[in-house]
Design a protein around this motif. Structure first.
Motif, PDB file in Angstrom:
ATOM      1  N   TYR A   2       0.847  -1.185   0.000  1.00 20.51           N
ATOM      2  CA  TYR A   2       0.000   0.000   0.000  1.00 20.51           C
ATOM      3  C   TYR A   2       0.887   1.241   0.000  1.00 20.51           C
ATOM      4  N   GLN A   3       0.681   2.143  -0.965  1.00 26.08           N
ATOM      5  CA  GLN A   3       1.550   3.297  -1.128  1.00 26.08           C
ATOM      6  C   GLN A   3       0.762   4.589  -1.339  1.00 26.08           C
ATOM      7  N   PRO A   4       0.328   5.236  -0.274  1.00 26.36           N
ATOM      8  CA  PRO A   4      -0.242   6.573  -0.444  1.00 26.36           C
ATOM      9  C   PRO A   4       0.785   7.496  -1.094  1.00 26.36           C
ATOM     10  N   GLU A   5       0.310   8.446  -1.878  1.00 24.58           N
ATOM     11  CA  GLU A   5       1.207   9.289  -2.664  1.00 24.58           C
ATOM     12  C   GLU A   5       2.225  10.029  -1.789  1.00 24.58           C
ATOM     13  N   HIS A   6       1.809  10.433  -0.578  1.00 24.75           N
ATOM     14  CA  HIS A   6       2.719  11.150   0.319  1.00 24.75           C
ATOM     15  C   HIS A   6       3.995  10.359   0.597  1.00 24.75           C
ATOM     16  N   PHE A   7       3.868   9.025   0.688  1.00 25.36           N
ATOM     17  CA  PHE A   7       4.960   8.186   1.172  1.00 25.36           C
ATOM     18  C   PHE A   7       5.677   7.413   0.065  1.00 25.36           C
ATOM     19  N   LYS A   8       5.204   7.502  -1.133  1.00 23.40           N
ATOM     20  CA  LYS A   8       5.753   6.730  -2.246  1.00 23.40           C
ATOM     21  C   LYS A   8       7.111   7.268  -2.667  1.00 23.40           C
ATOM     22  N   VAL A   9       8.063   6.361  -2.871  1.00 18.52           N
ATOM     23  CA  VAL A   9       9.381   6.732  -3.380  1.00 18.52           C
ATOM     24  C   VAL A   9       9.333   6.588  -4.897  1.00 18.52           C
ATOM     25  N   GLY A  10       9.374   7.710  -5.578  1.00 19.37           N
ATOM     26  CA  GLY A  10       9.159   7.685  -7.020  1.00 19.37           C
ATOM     27  C   GLY A  10      10.377   7.349  -7.850  1.00 19.37           C
ATOM     28  N   GLU A  11      11.562   7.568  -7.321  1.00 22.78           N
ATOM     29  CA  GLU A  11      12.782   7.357  -8.092  1.00 22.78           C
ATOM     30  C   GLU A  11      13.359   5.965  -7.839  1.00 22.78           C
ATOM     31  N   ALA A  12      13.564   5.208  -8.922  1.00 24.57           N
ATOM     32  CA  ALA A  12      14.124   3.864  -8.786  1.00 24.57           C
ATOM     33  C   ALA A  12      15.519   3.902  -8.170  1.00 24.57           C
ATOM     34  N   ASP A  13      16.301   4.925  -8.504  1.00 24.99           N
ATOM     35  CA  ASP A  13      17.652   5.014  -7.946  1.00 24.99           C
ATOM     36  C   ASP A  13      17.612   5.221  -6.429  1.00 24.99           C
ATOM     37  N   MET A 168      10.195  -3.185  -8.143  1.00 25.26           N
ATOM     38  CA  MET A 168      10.643  -2.740  -6.829  1.00 25.26           C
ATOM     39  C   MET A 168       9.905  -1.459  -6.470  1.00 25.26           C
ATOM     40  N   ALA A 169       9.660  -1.292  -5.187  1.00 25.35           N
ATOM     41  CA  ALA A 169       8.944  -0.119  -4.711  1.00 25.35           C
ATOM     42  C   ALA A 169       9.473   0.273  -3.350  1.00 25.35           C
ATOM     43  N   GLY A 170       9.463   1.568  -3.067  1.00 24.77           N
ATOM     44  CA  GLY A 170       9.890   2.060  -1.781  1.00 24.77           C
ATOM     45  C   GLY A 170       8.801   2.878  -1.118  1.00 24.77           C
ATOM     46  N   LYS A 171       8.765   2.833   0.200  1.00 23.81           N
ATOM     47  CA  LYS A 171       7.793   3.605   0.973  1.00 23.81           C
ATOM     48  C   LYS A 171       8.515   4.195   2.175  1.00 23.81           C
ATOM     49  N   PHE A 172       8.615   5.524   2.193  1.00 23.96           N
ATOM     50  CA  PHE A 172       9.241   6.229   3.300  1.00 23.96           C
ATOM     51  C   PHE A 172       8.155   7.017   4.016  1.00 23.96           C
ATOM     52  N   LYS A 173       7.683   6.519   5.134  1.00 25.58           N
ATOM     53  CA  LYS A 173       6.616   7.174   5.905  1.00 25.58           C
ATOM     54  C   LYS A 173       7.271   8.022   6.986  1.00 25.58           C
ATOM     55  N   LEU A 174       7.347   9.331   6.728  1.00 27.04           N
ATOM     56  CA  LEU A 174       8.115  10.231   7.580  1.00 27.04           C
ATOM     57  C   LEU A 174       7.317  11.496   7.914  1.00 27.04           C
ATOM     58  N   SER A 175       6.046  11.311   8.232  1.00 30.87           N
ATOM     59  CA  SER A 175       5.172  12.419   8.652  1.00 30.87           C
ATOM     60  C   SER A 175       4.957  13.454   7.551  1.00 30.87           C
TER      61      SER A 175
END
Length: 211
Positions: A2-13, A168-175
């Motif tokens: 689950y990736q809300p737009e706020h927390f989604k890491v858009g860059e593959a690098d 691959m997907a990243g999720k950074f949930k940082l407020s």
């Protein structure tokens, strides 16, 4: 994931960099006995043909038998994490409409795995993985530092795993979804805590808010 737009890491690098900074991945597979999960140190190779994860596991670990040659697998990588109290938000005083949450950084990788039971491949994998972790030491350790017969026996006791990455997907949930006043308050509370809390405060400070 689950990736809300706020927390989604858009860059593959950025996802690749996160994986390389947190190389212990949880390998998840499915087999006749159901799901299996084991934490394994990973190397991520990026080539013109795509990304490949390399790892190895004990031959006594039955998980590799579920992989065979072409099994779909998932690998999860996790970085910093910390509980966030609703009492830290400035909004609590204003409206009271706040709830607890957890901040964290994760990456999810899907791929097609195959067992690499080739002595040369396994030897290279162990050497590369060791070098990736030892290179910053004043006197790096290398497999050649140990007796050859001992290393040979150790290598026979493991099998290699190669995973061709399909997604691959990243999720950074940082407020990032909180107002700036809440973010400042959370940072203030965290930076007065232990090193784990201070690390999270620094990560939140590095992100743009949702204001």
């Amino acid at each position: 994931m689950y990736q809300p737009e706020h927390f989604k890491v858009g860059e593959a690098d950025a996802v690749r960099a996160f994986i390389r900074a947190h190389p212990l991945g949880m390998l998840i597979t499915g087999g006749g006995g159901g799901l299996s999960a084991n934490p394994l140190p990973m190397l991520l190779d990026t080539t013109p043909d795509g990304d490949v994860l390399r790892t190895h596991m004990a031959r006594a670990n039955e998980q590799w038998r579920d992989i065979g040659d072409g099994a779909s697998v998932m690998v999860l990588f996790q970085g910093a994490e910390h509980y966030i109290s609703p009492g830290w938000y400035a909004t609590k005083i204003e409206t009271g409409q706040v709830v607890p949450t957890w901040n964290y950084l994760v990456a999810e990788v899907h791929g097609v795995a195959k067992v690499m039971d080739d002595p040369a491949w396994i030897r290279r994998q162990v050497a590369d993985l060791t070098a990736s972790q030892e290179r910053a030491r004043p006197v790096p350790w290398a497999p050649d530092d140990a007796p050859a017969k001992f290393i040979d026996a150790q290598l026979r006791a493991i099998v290699g795993i190669s995973i061709e990455v399909t997604a691959m997907a990243g999720k950074f949930k940082l407020s990032q979804n909180r107002p700036e006043r809440d973010r400042r308050s959370v940072i203030a509370h965290l930076q007065d805590g232990d090193h784990k809390a201070a690390d999270m405060a620094a990560l939140i400070r590095s992100q743009k808010s949702g204001d």
